[in-house]
Scaffold this motif. Structure first.
Motif, mmCIF file in Angstrom:
data_model
loop_
_atom_site.group_PDB
_atom_site.id
_atom_site.type_symbol
_atom_site.label_atom_id
_atom_site.label_comp_id
_atom_site.label_asym_id
_atom_site.label_seq_id
_atom_site.Cartn_x
_atom_site.Cartn_y
_atom_site.Cartn_z
ATOM 1 N N THR A 2 0.830 -1.195 0.000
ATOM 2 C CA THR A 2 0.000 0.000 0.000
ATOM 3 C C THR A 2 0.870 1.252 0.000
ATOM 4 O O THR A 2 1.973 1.255 0.528
ATOM 5 N N ASP A 3 0.350 2.317 -0.631
ATOM 6 C CA ASP A 3 1.064 3.601 -0.626
ATOM 7 C C ASP A 3 0.636 4.465 0.552
ATOM 8 O O ASP A 3 1.137 5.570 0.725
ATOM 9 N N GLU A 4 -0.295 3.975 1.336
ATOM 10 C CA GLU A 4 -0.787 4.743 2.470
ATOM 11 C C GLU A 4 0.310 4.912 3.516
ATOM 12 O O GLU A 4 1.104 4.004 3.768
ATOM 13 N N ALA A 5 0.355 6.093 4.117
ATOM 14 C CA ALA A 5 1.357 6.373 5.148
ATOM 15 C C ALA A 5 1.147 5.445 6.350
ATOM 16 O O ALA A 5 0.023 5.063 6.664
ATOM 17 N N LYS A 7 1.074 5.110 10.195
ATOM 18 C CA LYS A 7 0.904 5.955 11.377
ATOM 19 C C LYS A 7 1.632 5.326 12.563
ATOM 20 O O LYS A 7 1.456 4.138 12.839
ATOM 21 N N ARG A 70 3.529 10.160 10.664
ATOM 22 C CA ARG A 70 3.305 9.265 9.541
ATOM 23 C C ARG A 70 4.612 9.043 8.787
ATOM 24 O O ARG A 70 5.265 10.005 8.377
ATOM 25 N N ARG A 73 5.458 6.637 2.353
ATOM 26 C CA ARG A 73 6.003 5.632 1.441
ATOM 27 C C ARG A 73 6.316 6.215 0.065
ATOM 28 O O ARG A 73 6.535 5.472 -0.884
ATOM 29 N N SER A 138 -5.949 8.335 14.902
ATOM 30 C CA SER A 138 -5.740 9.226 13.764
ATOM 31 C C SER A 138 -4.541 10.104 14.030
ATOM 32 O O SER A 138 -4.285 10.539 15.143
#
Length: 139
Positions: A2-5, A7, A70, A73, A138
């Protein structure tokens, strides 16, 4: 992948706790630096050439210097560090700072005011209990 940061959060410094270099950070040591609003950079192994993410929250609480941020990526180094953190191979935190005010007490250097520059994700933290975890909250 995944390219999601990724946390993360943890304590980069714990007040009144001796590190492996015989430094102790006093409560309030970061307050002036944080109040000035200067950015605190997220690095890997204190390498200023390649920031790996952003710290969204850097605060002092009763325990120490708490950070939440974060790992991005978007760069090869960010992807590498995120993968190592997710695998449990990398979980140390370490601060980069300039001493503003300190006193010596026996072998100890008690840091009462520092200018905080960066918080790094490291293999071997100078303060063994300065550790991160993957955040479920979050950022």
């Amino acid at each position: 992948m995944t390219d999601e940061a990724l946390k993360i959060e943890g304590y980069a410094s714990l007040f009144w706790t001796r590190d492996l270099n015989d430094d102790v950070t006093a409560a309030g040591a970061f307050a002036e630096s944080l109040a000035a609003g200067a950015p605190v950079t997220m690095l890997h192994q204190h390498d200023e050439a390649e920031p790996i993410g952003v710290w969204d929250e850097v605060v002092e609480d009763a325990k120490g210097l708490f950070v939440r941020g974060r790992i991005l990526r978007a760069t090869p180094r960010g992807r590498l560090v995120a993968a190592l953190v997710e695998a449990g191979a990398l979980d140390g935190l370490s601060i980069g700072f300039r001493q503003v005010k300190a006193r010596t007490q026996g072998r100890l250097r008690v840091l009462s005011r520092v200018e905080l520059w960066e918080v790094s994700i490291v293999t071997f933290p100078m303060l063994p209990d300065a550790r991160l975890k993957i955040s479920s909250g979050s950022a």
